[in-house]
Scaffold this active site. Structure first.
Site, PDB file in Angstrom:
ATOM      1  N   ASP A  48      42.921  38.946  36.123  1.00  0.00           N
ATOM      2  CA  ASP A  48      41.768  39.725  36.597  1.00  0.00           C
ATOM      3  C   ASP A  48      42.128  41.203  36.456  1.00  0.00           C
ATOM      4  OD1 ASP A  48      39.329  40.416  37.989  1.00  0.00           O
ATOM      5  OD2 ASP A  48      40.492  40.687  39.817  1.00  0.00           O
ATOM      6  N   CYS A  51      37.638  37.009  36.115  1.00  0.00           N
ATOM      7  CA  CYS A  51      37.000  38.320  36.240  1.00  0.00           C
ATOM      8  C   CYS A  51      35.660  38.248  35.502  1.00  0.00           C
ATOM      9  CB  CYS A  51      37.901  39.361  35.591  1.00  0.00           C
ATOM     10  SG  CYS A  51      37.208  41.020  35.536  1.00  0.00           S
ATOM     11  N   GLU A  94      40.884  46.499  46.364  1.00  0.00           N
ATOM     12  CA  GLU A  94      42.206  46.874  45.823  1.00  0.00           C
ATOM     13  C   GLU A  94      43.001  47.684  46.841  1.00  0.00           C
ATOM     14  OE1 GLU A  94      43.756  46.200  42.706  1.00  0.00           O
ATOM     15  OE2 GLU A  94      42.185  44.681  42.621  1.00  0.00           O
ATOM     16  N   CYS A 124      31.294  38.915  41.334  1.00  0.00           N
ATOM     17  CA  CYS A 124      32.541  39.624  41.025  1.00  0.00           C
ATOM     18  C   CYS A 124      33.617  38.946  41.855  1.00  0.00           C
ATOM     19  CB  CYS A 124      32.415  41.093  41.417  1.00  0.00           C
ATOM     20  SG  CYS A 124      33.987  42.005  41.409  1.00  0.00           S
ATOM     21  N   HIS A 158      36.290  39.887  43.149  1.00  0.00           N
ATOM     22  CA  HIS A 158      36.813  40.612  44.308  1.00  0.00           C
ATOM     23  C   HIS A 158      35.981  40.346  45.568  1.00  0.00           C
ATOM     24  CE1 HIS A 158      39.128  42.965  41.411  1.00  0.00           C
ATOM     25  NE2 HIS A 158      39.769  43.549  42.400  1.00  0.00           N
TER      26      HIS A 158
HETATM   27  N1  DGL Z   1      37.057  41.022  39.679  1.00  0.00           N
HETATM   28  C1  DGL Z   1      36.325  41.716  38.653  1.00  0.00           C
HETATM   29  C2  DGL Z   1      35.025  40.977  38.356  1.00  0.00           C
HETATM   30  O1  DGL Z   1      34.939  39.814  38.661  1.00  0.00           O
HETATM   31  C3  DGL Z   1      36.185  43.158  39.011  1.00  0.00           C
HETATM   32  C4  DGL Z   1      35.688  43.989  37.896  1.00  0.00           C
HETATM   33  C5  DGL Z   1      36.180  45.384  37.851  1.00  0.00           C
HETATM   34  O2  DGL Z   1      37.384  45.598  37.894  1.00  0.00           O
HETATM   35  O3  DGL Z   1      35.332  46.263  37.746  1.00  0.00           O
HETATM   36  O4  DGL Z   1      34.100  41.492  37.805  1.00  0.00           O
END
Ligand code: DGL
Length: 274
Positions: free
Chosen positions: A11, A74, A152, A184, A186
């Site tokens: 990711d 991701c 993060e 997403c 995250h």
């Molecule tokens: N975890 C990523 C996603 O699923 C984050 C994307 C990013 O870093 O902008 O989109």
């Protein structure tokens, strides 16, 4: 390729750990390799070329460690790079798809909200989902700048995170959404706060468990499933600062783990901005 080879997962940062935990749940016997590209998070504001180059470099690293399958944990990297990865690598590549389909089935109001990065919302994959299910239900995409950075930074429930979430979630509720899709990886770490803001009548769903099931199917079809009776291991790498990654990954993984530097394991090539 051997069933005892590990599975590679990556990711832009720690978000993919929400997918990794579902993979661990579904596949207890597998050895898992996880790369957090935290030095370059968020991917959402990078060019497609940049995300593609990072995805290729990380996949090369995981394949060099004998990964039998790669999970692109991701949504943003899926949108930007999955076609290229599938054309360049022979290992199975499993990728994300926002849970629009189950949300479309679940909604009673006929309105679903999709929280994602702006890049995911304009990706071909999402435009396809929009076209496929948008005739039956209203799909409202909501870009969420800043949320990846909050996760993060390990801020899962502070004032700034709450304020950002209220700004993104409340307008969706006003539009009548009764189902929120976390588009997403995250965002599942923010799910308790999202649920609190949205209220108990709103369903908050993500696709991590579905991705783990898809991985299971692909491995089974290729006769590559490790014995479910063995105890699988996890290895973590980051391209970011170890003093930040070590406590954050341990907290999100709910276990003290060792995080290694991608830099010292693979040399400068992979860590250099491309
Ligand atoms: N975890 C990523 C996603 O699923 C984050 C994307 C990013 O870093 O902008 O989109």
């Amino acid at each position: 390729m051997n069933a005892l080879n590990p599975i590679g997962v990556f990711d832009s940062g720690v978000g993919g750990l929400s997918v990794l935990r579902e993979i661990r749940r579904a596949l207890p016997g597998e050895d898992l390799l996880y790369v957090a590209d935290s030095a370059h998070a968020p991917y959402g504001d990078k060019s497609q070329q940049f995300i593609e180059a990072r995805s290729i470099a990380i996949t090369e690293f995981l394949v060099s460690r004998n990964a039998k399958a790669i999970v692109v944990a991701c949504n943003t990297a899926t949108g930007a790079a999955v076609t290229t990865l599938r054309s360049r690598f022979s290992v199975p590549i499993i990728a994300m798809e926002p849970a629009v389909k189950p949300a479309a089935t679940h909604t009673k109001t006929g309105v679903i909200g999709v929280l994602a990065t702006s890049r995911t919302l304009v990706s071909d994959n999402f435009v396809y989902l929009f076209a496929r299910y948008g005739a039956d239900v209203e799909i409202v995409g909501q870009a969420c700048p800043g949320l990846v950075e909050q996760v993060e930074a390990g801020d899962l429930s502070g004032d700034k995170t709450r304020a950002l979430l209220e700004r993104y979630v409340l307008p969706l509720l006003e539009r009548g959404a009764d189902t929120l899709v976390l588009g997403c990886t995250h965002y599942p770490f923010l799910a308790p706060l999202i649920q609190e803001i949205a209220g108990s009548g709103v369903a908050v769903i993500d696709s991590a468990a579905a991705v783990a099931r898809q991985l299971h199917r692909r491995l089974e079809a290729g006769d590559l499933l490790a014995d479910g009776d063995r105890v699988g291991t996890e290895c973590f790498w980051t391209s970011g600062a170890l003093d930040k990654a070590q406590p954050l990954v341990s907290r999100l993984w709910k276990m003290d783990v060792e995080v290694r530097s991608l830099l010292s394991d693979v040399g400068v090539g992979l860590n250099k901005p491309v």
